[in-house]
Scaffold this motif. Structure first.
Motif, PDB file in Angstrom:
ATOM      1  N   PHE A  30       0.834  -1.205   0.000  1.00 38.58           N
ATOM      2  CA  PHE A  30       0.000   0.000   0.000  1.00 38.58           C
ATOM      3  C   PHE A  30       0.870   1.256   0.000  1.00 38.58           C
ATOM      4  N   ARG A  31       0.653   2.094  -0.998  1.00 45.06           N
ATOM      5  CA  ARG A  31       1.377   3.369  -1.032  1.00 45.06           C
ATOM      6  C   ARG A  31       0.433   4.442  -1.558  1.00 45.06           C
ATOM      7  N   HIS A  32       0.412   5.580  -0.863  1.00 48.21           N
ATOM      8  CA  HIS A  32      -0.472   6.665  -1.287  1.00 48.21           C
ATOM      9  C   HIS A  32       0.224   7.469  -2.377  1.00 48.21           C
ATOM     10  N   GLU A  33       0.144   6.941  -3.620  1.00 50.53           N
ATOM     11  CA  GLU A  33       0.752   7.605  -4.766  1.00 50.53           C
ATOM     12  C   GLU A  33      -0.364   8.079  -5.682  1.00 50.53           C
ATOM     13  N   ARG A  34       0.003   8.795  -6.740  1.00 47.30           N
ATOM     14  CA  ARG A  34      -1.007   9.235  -7.692  1.00 47.30           C
ATOM     15  C   ARG A  34      -1.335   8.068  -8.620  1.00 47.30           C
TER      16      ARG A  34
ATOM     17  N   LYS B 226      -1.802   4.339 -14.869  1.00 42.79           N
ATOM     18  CA  LYS B 226      -1.504   3.014 -15.426  1.00 42.79           C
ATOM     19  C   LYS B 226      -0.193   2.472 -14.836  1.00 42.79           C
ATOM     20  N   GLY B 227      -0.260   1.297 -14.235  1.00 42.04           N
ATOM     21  CA  GLY B 227       0.943   0.692 -13.666  1.00 42.04           C
ATOM     22  C   GLY B 227       1.333   1.245 -12.302  1.00 42.04           C
ATOM     23  N   ARG B 228       0.535   2.144 -11.754  1.00 39.95           N
ATOM     24  CA  ARG B 228       0.842   2.700 -10.434  1.00 39.95           C
ATOM     25  C   ARG B 228      -0.462   2.806  -9.648  1.00 39.95           C
ATOM     26  N   TYR B 229      -0.534   2.083  -8.555  1.00 34.88           N
ATOM     27  CA  TYR B 229      -1.778   2.002  -7.798  1.00 34.88           C
ATOM     28  C   TYR B 229      -1.500   2.216  -6.312  1.00 34.88           C
ATOM     29  N   ARG B 230      -2.567   2.335  -5.544  1.00 29.63           N
ATOM     30  CA  ARG B 230      -2.383   2.544  -4.098  1.00 29.63           C
ATOM     31  C   ARG B 230      -2.375   1.220  -3.349  1.00 29.63           C
ATOM     32  N   GLN B 231      -3.140   0.264  -3.847  1.00 31.28           N
ATOM     33  CA  GLN B 231      -2.914  -1.124  -3.427  1.00 31.28           C
ATOM     34  C   GLN B 231      -2.395  -1.853  -4.657  1.00 31.28           C
ATOM     35  N   PHE B 232      -1.206  -2.413  -4.533  1.00 27.90           N
ATOM     36  CA  PHE B 232      -0.656  -3.184  -5.643  1.00 27.90           C
ATOM     37  C   PHE B 232      -0.048  -4.447  -5.052  1.00 27.90           C
ATOM     38  N   HIS B 233       0.417  -5.328  -5.918  1.00 27.75           N
ATOM     39  CA  HIS B 233       0.879  -6.629  -5.426  1.00 27.75           C
ATOM     40  C   HIS B 233       2.313  -6.898  -5.850  1.00 27.75           C
ATOM     41  N   GLN B 234       3.046  -7.444  -4.938  1.00 31.62           N
ATOM     42  CA  GLN B 234       4.436  -7.796  -5.249  1.00 31.62           C
ATOM     43  C   GLN B 234       4.695  -9.260  -4.934  1.00 31.62           C
ATOM     44  N   ILE B 235       5.622  -9.827  -5.690  1.00 39.04           N
ATOM     45  CA  ILE B 235       6.281 -11.054  -5.261  1.00 39.04           C
ATOM     46  C   ILE B 235       7.710 -10.646  -4.943  1.00 39.04           C
TER      47      ILE B 235
ATOM     48  N   VAL C 190      20.111   4.198  -8.240  1.00 38.88           N
ATOM     49  CA  VAL C 190      20.377   4.185  -6.801  1.00 38.88           C
ATOM     50  C   VAL C 190      19.251   3.529  -6.005  1.00 38.88           C
ATOM     51  N   ARG C 191      18.070   3.382  -6.593  1.00 39.97           N
ATOM     52  CA  ARG C 191      16.914   2.809  -5.908  1.00 39.97           C
ATOM     53  C   ARG C 191      16.369   3.760  -4.844  1.00 39.97           C
ATOM     54  N   GLY C 192      15.055   3.637  -4.623  1.00 41.36           N
ATOM     55  CA  GLY C 192      14.386   4.583  -3.746  1.00 41.36           C
ATOM     56  C   GLY C 192      14.646   4.377  -2.260  1.00 41.36           C
TER      57      GLY C 192
ATOM     58  N   GLY D 154       7.898   1.849 -16.046  1.00 42.26           N
ATOM     59  CA  GLY D 154       8.618   0.821 -16.798  1.00 42.26           C
ATOM     60  C   GLY D 154       9.392  -0.182 -15.974  1.00 42.26           C
ATOM     61  N   THR D 155       9.525   0.029 -14.654  1.00 36.44           N
ATOM     62  CA  THR D 155      10.292  -0.931 -13.856  1.00 36.44           C
ATOM     63  C   THR D 155       9.364  -2.057 -13.391  1.00 36.44           C
ATOM     64  N   VAL D 156       9.671  -3.272 -13.818  1.00 36.17           N
ATOM     65  CA  VAL D 156       8.794  -4.382 -13.437  1.00 36.17           C
ATOM     66  C   VAL D 156       9.359  -5.187 -12.267  1.00 36.17           C
ATOM     67  N   CYS D 157      10.647  -5.018 -12.000  1.00 40.53           N
ATOM     68  CA  CYS D 157      11.280  -5.813 -10.943  1.00 40.53           C
ATOM     69  C   CYS D 157      12.530  -5.063 -10.503  1.00 40.53           C
TER      70      CYS D 157
ATOM     71  N   PHE E  39      14.796  -8.851  -4.044  1.00 40.82           N
ATOM     72  CA  PHE E  39      14.138  -7.990  -5.031  1.00 40.82           C
ATOM     73  C   PHE E  39      12.634  -8.134  -4.885  1.00 40.82           C
ATOM     74  N   ALA E  40      11.896  -7.237  -5.524  1.00 40.79           N
ATOM     75  CA  ALA E  40      10.442  -7.382  -5.594  1.00 40.79           C
ATOM     76  C   ALA E  40       9.994  -7.066  -7.012  1.00 40.79           C
ATOM     77  N   MET E  41       9.035  -7.847  -7.480  1.00 40.05           N
ATOM     78  CA  MET E  41       8.463  -7.539  -8.797  1.00 40.05           C
ATOM     79  C   MET E  41       7.024  -7.091  -8.618  1.00 40.05           C
ATOM     80  N   GLY E  42       6.611  -6.172  -9.483  1.00 43.55           N
ATOM     81  CA  GLY E  42       5.254  -5.649  -9.411  1.00 43.55           C
ATOM     82  C   GLY E  42       4.330  -6.488 -10.281  1.00 43.55           C
ATOM     83  N   ILE E  43       3.379  -7.181  -9.653  1.00 41.33           N
ATOM     84  CA  ILE E  43       2.545  -8.119 -10.414  1.00 41.33           C
ATOM     85  C   ILE E  43       1.678  -7.375 -11.436  1.00 41.33           C
ATOM     86  N   GLU E  44       1.068  -6.242 -11.035  1.00 39.48           N
ATOM     87  CA  GLU E  44       0.200  -5.523 -11.991  1.00 39.48           C
ATOM     88  C   GLU E  44       0.969  -5.166 -13.259  1.00 39.48           C
ATOM     89  N   ARG E  45       2.190  -4.673 -13.082  1.00 37.92           N
ATOM     90  CA  ARG E  45       2.955  -4.255 -14.270  1.00 37.92           C
ATOM     91  C   ARG E  45       3.309  -5.446 -15.146  1.00 37.92           C
ATOM     92  N   LEU E  46       3.614  -6.577 -14.533  1.00 39.84           N
ATOM     93  CA  LEU E  46       3.943  -7.758 -15.339  1.00 39.84           C
ATOM     94  C   LEU E  46       2.700  -8.301 -16.053  1.00 39.84           C
TER      95      LEU E  46
END
Ligand code: ATP
Ligand code: MG
Length: 429
Positions: free
Chosen positions: A113-117, A120-129, A259-261, A281-284, A306-313
């Motif tokens: 969960f992240r309070h972002e804008r 497409k490809g960016r959500y407030r609830q998203f899923h990672q592996i 440098v990563r966030g 564009g970053t999927v993992c 690492f973590a990959m973003g399931i929605e983006r994949l």
């Protein structure tokens, strides 16, 4: 529907028509990770706010402005997890999983969960592996993490669309020396930096490197490079990683601005990026975080993950039309029965068949209906075959078997022979 009954912006339902693709994706990853010897861990979705402040770092986008933080009824400050590493480290420490230098190769899946804008490809609830490896220091394991994602892209049919970017941030000592040089250089060009970068220069100078501002980017062209500040230990590690990627035939580019966030990375950092999804564009993404466990109160324990973003994949699979057709077919056989007596017999027969063929995907018509309406439902279900049980068939203890796709005549099969017959024509998954 009234406004109050809508989902929260940026938090999406995953509808029945989408879940087959999610399950295909998740199943593919889970099998792959089993095969590489990773074990799954499941952490709570809510943790004490302090955990994320201490691990991710106070002056990061996530902690500064993206966390869903609230006070619970006891007055404790809690946060919906914005990422998985912090909770994974907490769990590992709490349960002593890395005691006495014991290695651990772990993975997790779930919502973040992240309070972002939202876009497409960016959500407030998203899923990672995510994967986290503890107590394995060498570049061999950094390479394994990358190699297995490369294999995953191959299994999913998206290899050509992703590119590996790589950098080394060095040990904290070498990064410390680099920071001094970078701050000195950027301070001399302060008036040309955007406002955000001027602020970051004081709070988190490395983050200036991944600015999107064109003027600041121009200043960065001649900035000192981390590569020139790597100590021997980090350089040898980085060379070892590159040699392994070469040996595995995995192409990569060095991106010195990567440098990563998050604050906690050291040595290896990497991202898999695609140009097929627009700005997101970053999927993992991931890297090594050798200091994190100690920073969180544990004994010195190296880590990499690492973590990959399931929605983006998932978006990428759809964009590249790499969605296997067969994943949405969930019914093999659809059974139509006509009249009370036939319905009772059909239920008994189908339960017997399920005993014999536990993987058979058999759907029985529910809600009765005419021949025409049941057949329509059979067809719509996507089933390969229809079974037909009416009064006549029941009297003879047979059931009609009719192929719904392609060739083949309808034939009658004796009740006793049905399971054996289905076994020959339905692929058992
Ligand atoms: P970005 O630069 O896109 O904001 P990040 O560096 O914040 O990504 P990480 O914290 O490294 O992302 O998370 C790993 C992966 O999770 C990202 O590469 C991305 O695929 C996915 N991800 C991160 N934030 C989101 C989000 N808000 N919505 C969807 N996916 C996300
Ligand atoms: Mg982000």
């Amino acid at each position: 529907m009234s406004k109050s009954l809508q989902a929260i912006r940026g938090m999406n339902d995953i509808l029945p028509e989408q879940t087959p693709l999610w399950r295909y994706f998740e199943g593919t990853v889970a099998r792959l990770l089993d095969n590489y010897g990773y074990k799954q861990i499941r952490m709570p979705i809510v943790e004490f706010t302090e955990l994320f402040k201490r691990s991710i770092g106070e002056v990061t986008d996530i902690v500064e402005k993206e966390m869903y933080t609230f006070e619970d009824r006891n007055g404790d400050s809690l946060t919906l997890r914005p990422e998985g590493t912090a909770a994974c480290v907490r769990a590992v420490l709490e349960h002593g999983l890395t005691g006495a230098g014991q290695p651990q190769k772990l993975w997790y899946i779930g919502p973040m969960f992240r309070h972002e804008r939202p876009q497409k490809g960016r959500y407030r609830q998203f899923h990672q592996i995510g994967l986290e490896v503890f107590n394995i220091d060498g570049p061999d394991i950094d390479a394994e993490l990358i190699v297995l994602t490369w294999r995953l892209w191959g299994l999913l049919g998206i290899r050509d669309a992703v590119k590996l970017e790589l950098n080394s941030l060095g040990t904290s000592e070498s990064r410390g020396r680099y920071k001094v040089a970078l701050v000195e250089y950027l301070s001399a060009h302060l008036d040309k930096l955007d406002e955000d970068s001027q602020r970051r220069l004081k709070t988190n100078p490395l983050r200036v490197l991944d600015t999107k501002n064109a003027d600041t980017q121009a200043v960065l062209v001649n900035a000192p490079k981390m590569a020139d500040y790597l100590d021997d230990e980090s350089r040898i590690h980085f060379e070892g990683l590159k040699a392994r990627l070469d040996a595995a035939g995995i192409p990569f580019v060095i991106n010195t601005k990567l440098v990563r966030g998050l604050d906690y990375y050291s040595k290896t950092v990497f991202e898999w990026v695609t140009d097929k999804l627009g700005a997101q564009g970053t999927v993992c993404a991931g890297g090594r975080y050798d200091g994190l466990v100690e920073q969180m109160g544990g004994k010195p324990t190296t880590g990499v993950g690492f973590a990959m973003g399931i929605e983006r994949l998932i978006l990428l699979l759809e964009t590249l039309e790499q969605v296997p057709e067969e994943i949405s077919r969930q019914v093999d056989v659809y059974l139509c029965a006509f009249g009370e007596a036939a319905e009772l017999a059909a239920l008994a027969l189908s339960e017997k068949v399920r005993d014999q063929l536990p993987n058979l995907r058999l759907q029985i018509n529910a809600g009765a209906g005419s021949f025409k309406s049941q057949f329509k439902k059979a067809d719509k279900s996507g089933a390969l075959y229809a079974l037909i049980l009416g009064e006549d068939e029941l009297a003879q203890q047979v059931i009609g078997f009719k192929p719904l796709r392609g060739q083949g005549e309808q034939q009658n099969i004796a009740f006793d022979a049905l399971a054996a017959h289905l076994a020959t024509c339905v692929v058992q998954g």
